[in-house]
Design a protein around this motif. Structure first.
Motif, PDB file in Angstrom:
ATOM      1  N   GLU A 169      -5.701  20.174   3.398  1.00  0.00           N
ATOM      2  CA  GLU A 169      -5.549  20.250   4.852  1.00  0.00           C
ATOM      3  C   GLU A 169      -6.866  20.168   5.608  1.00  0.00           C
ATOM      4  O   GLU A 169      -6.925  20.468   6.795  1.00  0.00           O
ATOM      5  CB  GLU A 169      -4.841  21.563   5.227  1.00  0.00           C
ATOM      6  N   THR A 170      -7.942  19.772   4.937  1.00  0.00           N
ATOM      7  CA  THR A 170      -9.224  19.657   5.626  1.00  0.00           C
ATOM      8  C   THR A 170      -9.787  18.248   5.483  1.00  0.00           C
ATOM      9  O   THR A 170      -9.482  17.529   4.519  1.00  0.00           O
ATOM     10  CB  THR A 170     -10.260  20.662   5.090  1.00  0.00           C
ATOM     11  N   ALA A 171     -10.611  17.882   6.443  1.00  0.00           N
ATOM     12  CA  ALA A 171     -11.318  16.604   6.397  1.00  0.00           C
ATOM     13  C   ALA A 171     -12.765  16.861   6.759  1.00  0.00           C
ATOM     14  O   ALA A 171     -13.065  17.498   7.767  1.00  0.00           O
ATOM     15  CB  ALA A 171     -10.694  15.604   7.374  1.00  0.00           C
ATOM     16  N   THR A 172     -13.681  16.388   5.918  1.00  0.00           N
ATOM     17  CA  THR A 172     -15.105  16.585   6.145  1.00  0.00           C
ATOM     18  C   THR A 172     -15.731  15.244   6.508  1.00  0.00           C
ATOM     19  O   THR A 172     -15.530  14.245   5.815  1.00  0.00           O
ATOM     20  CB  THR A 172     -15.790  17.145   4.882  1.00  0.00           C
ATOM     21  N   THR A 173     -16.474  15.219   7.588  1.00  0.00           N
ATOM     22  CA  THR A 173     -17.081  13.969   8.008  1.00  0.00           C
ATOM     23  C   THR A 173     -18.204  13.573   7.049  1.00  0.00           C
ATOM     24  O   THR A 173     -18.948  14.410   6.547  1.00  0.00           O
ATOM     25  CB  THR A 173     -17.655  14.079   9.434  1.00  0.00           C
ATOM     26  N   VAL A 174     -18.307  12.280   6.796  1.00  0.00           N
ATOM     27  CA  VAL A 174     -19.396  11.749   5.985  1.00  0.00           C
ATOM     28  C   VAL A 174     -20.694  11.931   6.765  1.00  0.00           C
ATOM     29  O   VAL A 174     -20.727  11.724   7.978  1.00  0.00           O
ATOM     30  CB  VAL A 174     -19.147  10.256   5.677  1.00  0.00           C
TER      31      VAL A 174
END
Length: 280
Positions: A169-174
């Motif tokens: 449920e998480t998204a980490t920006t590059v």
């Protein structure tokens, strides 16, 4: 430009539920024009931001400015620099947006000006008007945002730049300050291969598309060592390009997700190219 690694909720990939609740019923003729159609769904559609008008001054949007729409009560936007998320409450054709949460990347001065104007235009209570493939959001006082339905990019032949790393449920920006030549990206070819850069090394491999699934075979690549931030990104990208994944394309955004919830989000280098959409 500094490294930016803000973790965002994947559920923040959305805007408003407006599919069947406009205040004008329209003729339903389907010919677009100036007829407002309350029966035309706008959820599940990727929107390109065309312009914003604040204080009587109209500003054209930079390439790639966009907004996502979904019935989950959240909104996200990218006006050319930062990722923006906000709560959204919908009542008829009225949308009330809460306080935006935004990443804090340093950006080009002109893009920062547009981003500020766009945030001003989208904040508070808005009236939504759908006309053909055009959506207008109007704020009391005359601030407006003009949007157009974003045509979906082709999976094959498009250079996809990886922007987010997904995990459940998480998204980490590059990281935004990766060297340009090592920005992770991938391109699918007609012969069933995929090639690109995973954040440090170049790679190539097999990718079989069946419906809404892509099955990645083994990959081969160079074996350089890079700083840890780049190697960390590379490990996440390569893990996402292994085995079967589900893919979706909304406008210029590609999402690849494996059964364990890990995956990547990528943006087309040529927004609006082609007409591919989700299959299956």
């Amino acid at each position: 430009m500094r490294t930016q690694r803000m973790t965002l909720s994947v559920s923040v990939l959305a805007l408003l539920a407006l599919a069947a609740c406009g205040t004008e019923s329209g003729s339903g003729s389907g010919d677009g024009g100036d007829t407002v159609r309350s029966d035309v769904p706008v959820t599940g559609v990727a929107w390109s931001v065309d312009s914003v008008t604040v204080g009587g001054k109209k500003t054209e949007a930079p390439p790639g400015a966009r907004m996502e729409i979904d019935p989950k009560g959240r909104a996200t936007a990218d006006f050319g620099c930062n990722h923006i998320g906000v709560d959204a409450r919908v009542e008829g054709d009225r949308i009330t947006l809460g306080k935006p949460v935004t990443t804090q990347m340093a950006c080009d001065e002109e893009i920062e000006k547009f981003e500020k104007a766009a945030i001003d235009a989208m904040g508070g209570e808005l009236t939504a008007k759908l006309s053909g493939e055009k959506l207008t959001l109007t704020k009391e006082g005359g601030h407006t945002m003009e949007l157009s339905e974003e045509k979906a990019a082709d999976l094959v032949g498009t250079r996809w730049t990886v922007t987010t790393l997904l995990s459940g449920e998480t998204a980490t920006t590059v990281p935004a300050d990766l060297p340009k030549e090592r920005t992770p990206h991938l391109t699918f070819a007609d012969d069933g291969t995929v090639r690109g850069n995973s954040g440090c090394n170049s790679f190539s491999g097999q990718a079989t598309v069946k419906g809404s699934t892509i099955v990645f075979g083994s990959t081969a690549g160079t074996r350089k060592m890079c700083p840890e931030a780049e190697m960390e990104t590379e490990r996440a990208v390569l893990a996402a390009l292994s085995g079967p994944t589900t893919y979706t394309i909304k406008g210029s955004t590609l999402t690849l997700t494996a059964a364990d919830g890990k995956g990547i989000g990528a943006t087309a280098a040529r927004p609006g190219a082609g007409s591919a959409t989700q299959h299956g």
